[in-house]
Design an enzyme around this catalytic site. Structure first.
Site, PDB file in Angstrom:
ATOM      1  N   ASN A 161       0.874  -1.240  -0.018  1.00  0.00           N
ATOM      2  CA  ASN A 161      -0.034  -0.204   0.114  1.00  0.00           C
ATOM      3  C   ASN A 161       0.756   1.038   0.061  1.00  0.00           C
ATOM      4  O   ASN A 161       0.472   2.373  -0.312  1.00  0.00           O
ATOM      5  CB  ASN A 161      -0.914   0.135   1.238  1.00  0.00           C
ATOM      6  CG  ASN A 161      -2.067  -1.076   0.900  1.00  0.00           C
ATOM      7  OD1 ASN A 161      -2.908  -1.023   0.418  1.00  0.00           O
ATOM      8  ND2 ASN A 161      -2.004  -1.881   2.044  1.00  0.00           N
ATOM      9  N   LYS A 165       8.560  -2.888  -3.537  1.00  0.00           N
ATOM     10  CA  LYS A 165       9.685  -3.302  -3.545  1.00  0.00           C
ATOM     11  C   LYS A 165       9.897  -4.598  -4.727  1.00  0.00           C
ATOM     12  O   LYS A 165       8.787  -5.403  -4.941  1.00  0.00           O
ATOM     13  CB  LYS A 165      10.017  -3.778  -2.248  1.00  0.00           C
ATOM     14  CG  LYS A 165       9.941  -2.796  -1.108  1.00  0.00           C
ATOM     15  CD  LYS A 165       9.786  -3.301   0.256  1.00  0.00           C
ATOM     16  CE  LYS A 165      11.182  -4.129   0.653  1.00  0.00           C
ATOM     17  NZ  LYS A 165      11.121  -4.656   2.073  1.00  0.00           N
ATOM     18  N   ASP A 197       0.576 -11.026   0.659  1.00  0.00           N
ATOM     19  CA  ASP A 197       1.862 -10.543   1.544  1.00  0.00           C
ATOM     20  C   ASP A 197       2.042 -11.363   3.002  1.00  0.00           C
ATOM     21  O   ASP A 197       3.178 -11.769   3.168  1.00  0.00           O
ATOM     22  CB  ASP A 197       1.924  -9.131   1.699  1.00  0.00           C
ATOM     23  CG  ASP A 197       0.550  -8.564   2.375  1.00  0.00           C
ATOM     24  OD1 ASP A 197      -0.510  -9.328   2.392  1.00  0.00           O
ATOM     25  OD2 ASP A 197       0.745  -7.491   2.719  1.00  0.00           O
ATOM     26  N   ARG A 198       0.913 -11.477   3.683  1.00  0.00           N
ATOM     27  CA  ARG A 198       1.042 -12.292   4.783  1.00  0.00           C
ATOM     28  C   ARG A 198       1.369 -13.686   4.703  1.00  0.00           C
ATOM     29  O   ARG A 198       2.352 -14.038   5.189  1.00  0.00           O
ATOM     30  CB  ARG A 198      -0.163 -12.052   5.634  1.00  0.00           C
ATOM     31  CG  ARG A 198      -0.745 -10.709   6.056  1.00  0.00           C
ATOM     32  CD  ARG A 198      -2.124 -10.609   6.543  1.00  0.00           C
ATOM     33  NE  ARG A 198      -2.158 -11.318   7.784  1.00  0.00           N
ATOM     34  CZ  ARG A 198      -3.516 -11.683   8.413  1.00  0.00           C
ATOM     35  NH1 ARG A 198      -4.557 -11.330   7.744  1.00  0.00           N
ATOM     36  NH2 ARG A 198      -3.529 -12.326   9.553  1.00  0.00           N
ATOM     37  N   THR A 220       2.036  -0.424   6.484  1.00  0.00           N
ATOM     38  CA  THR A 220       1.084   0.585   6.650  1.00  0.00           C
ATOM     39  C   THR A 220      -0.214  -0.083   7.750  1.00  0.00           C
ATOM     40  O   THR A 220      -0.584   0.685   8.424  1.00  0.00           O
ATOM     41  CB  THR A 220       0.002   0.787   5.159  1.00  0.00           C
ATOM     42  OG1 THR A 220       1.157   1.030   4.412  1.00  0.00           O
ATOM     43  CG2 THR A 220      -0.896   1.505   5.307  1.00  0.00           C
ATOM     44  N   THR A 256       3.853  16.761  23.187  1.00  0.00           N
ATOM     45  CA  THR A 256       2.879  15.874  22.407  1.00  0.00           C
ATOM     46  C   THR A 256       3.319  15.078  21.291  1.00  0.00           C
ATOM     47  O   THR A 256       3.037  13.902  21.173  1.00  0.00           O
ATOM     48  CB  THR A 256       2.099  16.919  21.931  1.00  0.00           C
ATOM     49  OG1 THR A 256       1.233  17.674  22.883  1.00  0.00           O
ATOM     50  CG2 THR A 256       0.668  16.071  21.242  1.00  0.00           C
TER      51      THR A 256
END
Length: 249
Positions: A11, A15, A97-98, A120, A174
């Site tokens: 996303n 590569k 991809d997983r 992402t 912050t």
């Protein structure tokens, strides 16, 4: 030379790597940044693609790869491959991809392990080696990655200005608070799943990390979690594609 062009279209980035067809050694690699076809692509014998970036990226890559005149295989998740069984309720719906990452991690460890992709989104997937020696994907989680976490809180909370922070054990501004909180959330998810899988398997399990934010996660995991084995591998999806291609040879 027998060589494979592996492409990981995510996303955020696309590569690629040229891998030796017999050994899987990386001969060249990079990130696709424009319409120019890298010179290294010209001498490949075949192409393997893992695309989770949608139809537009598929069309773009298809157009680019057509000029090479070689076999292009668009990989999807399957019921089993390379010694690993896919336990997803609907195996084809698991992000490729997983799947490729888990295939590569299983080949590396050959035992129960955790597979983390920090991009992402953060995905944390669990592989169990059964008493019979079979490898099986038994479940995993998906959550927002570092940038999504920081952007979402900046968009939802008044007075929080988008900016770059650094990790601090005791944040006093912050930006550092948002960055440190996001990193703690991600590392906490990884550690929790390591504990869950370890208890399920009855042993300490190793963890393979990949993705653009893996290098930010790793020091925190090493710092706060003892007796764990971690391995950073930035080309995990690409290596997984090489193993998946071997199923067709």
């Amino acid at each position: 030379m027998n060589s494979l062009l592996a492409i990981d279209a995510g996303n955020t980035r696309t590569k690629w790597a040229v891998l030796h067809g017999e050994t899987g050694a990386v001969l060249a690699h990079g990130v696709l940044s424009d319409d120019t076809i890298p010179t290294a692509w010209q001498h490949c014998d075949r192409v393997a693609v893992a695309n989770v970036a949608g139809k537009a990226q598929h069309v773009f890559l298809e157009h680019q790869l057509r000029t090479l005149g070689v076999l292009v295989r668009w990989h999807t998740s399957t019921v089993q491959a390379a010694g690993l069984v896919n336990g997803y309720t609907q195996p084809e719906q698991l992000g490729v991809d997983r799947w490729a990452s888990m295939v590569a991690a299983w080949q590396y460890y050959q035992r129960s392990c955790l597979v983390v992709n920090a991009g992402t989104a953060l995905t944390v997937d669990m592989i169990e080696q059964t008493a019979a020696g079979q490898a099986r994907f038994i479940g995993g989680i998906i959550m927002p990655g570092m940038r999504l976490m920081q952007t979402s809180i900046g968009n939802a909370a008044a007075g929080i200005v988008q900016g770059s922070g650094v990790f601090q054990d005791f944040p006093l501004n912050t930006q550092d608070a948002v960055y440190s909180g996001s990193l703690y959330a991600l590392s906490g998810a990884v550690d929790n799943l390591l504990q869950v899988l370890g208890e399920h398997c009855g042993q300490i399990v190793p963890c393979m990390l990949s993705g653009g934010d893996a290098t930010a996660l790793l020091p925190l995991l090493h710092k706060h979690v003892l007796a764990r084995e971690y391995h950073l591998e930035q080309n995990l999806v690409l290596q997984g594609l090489w193993y998946l291609e071997r199923e067709y040879s």
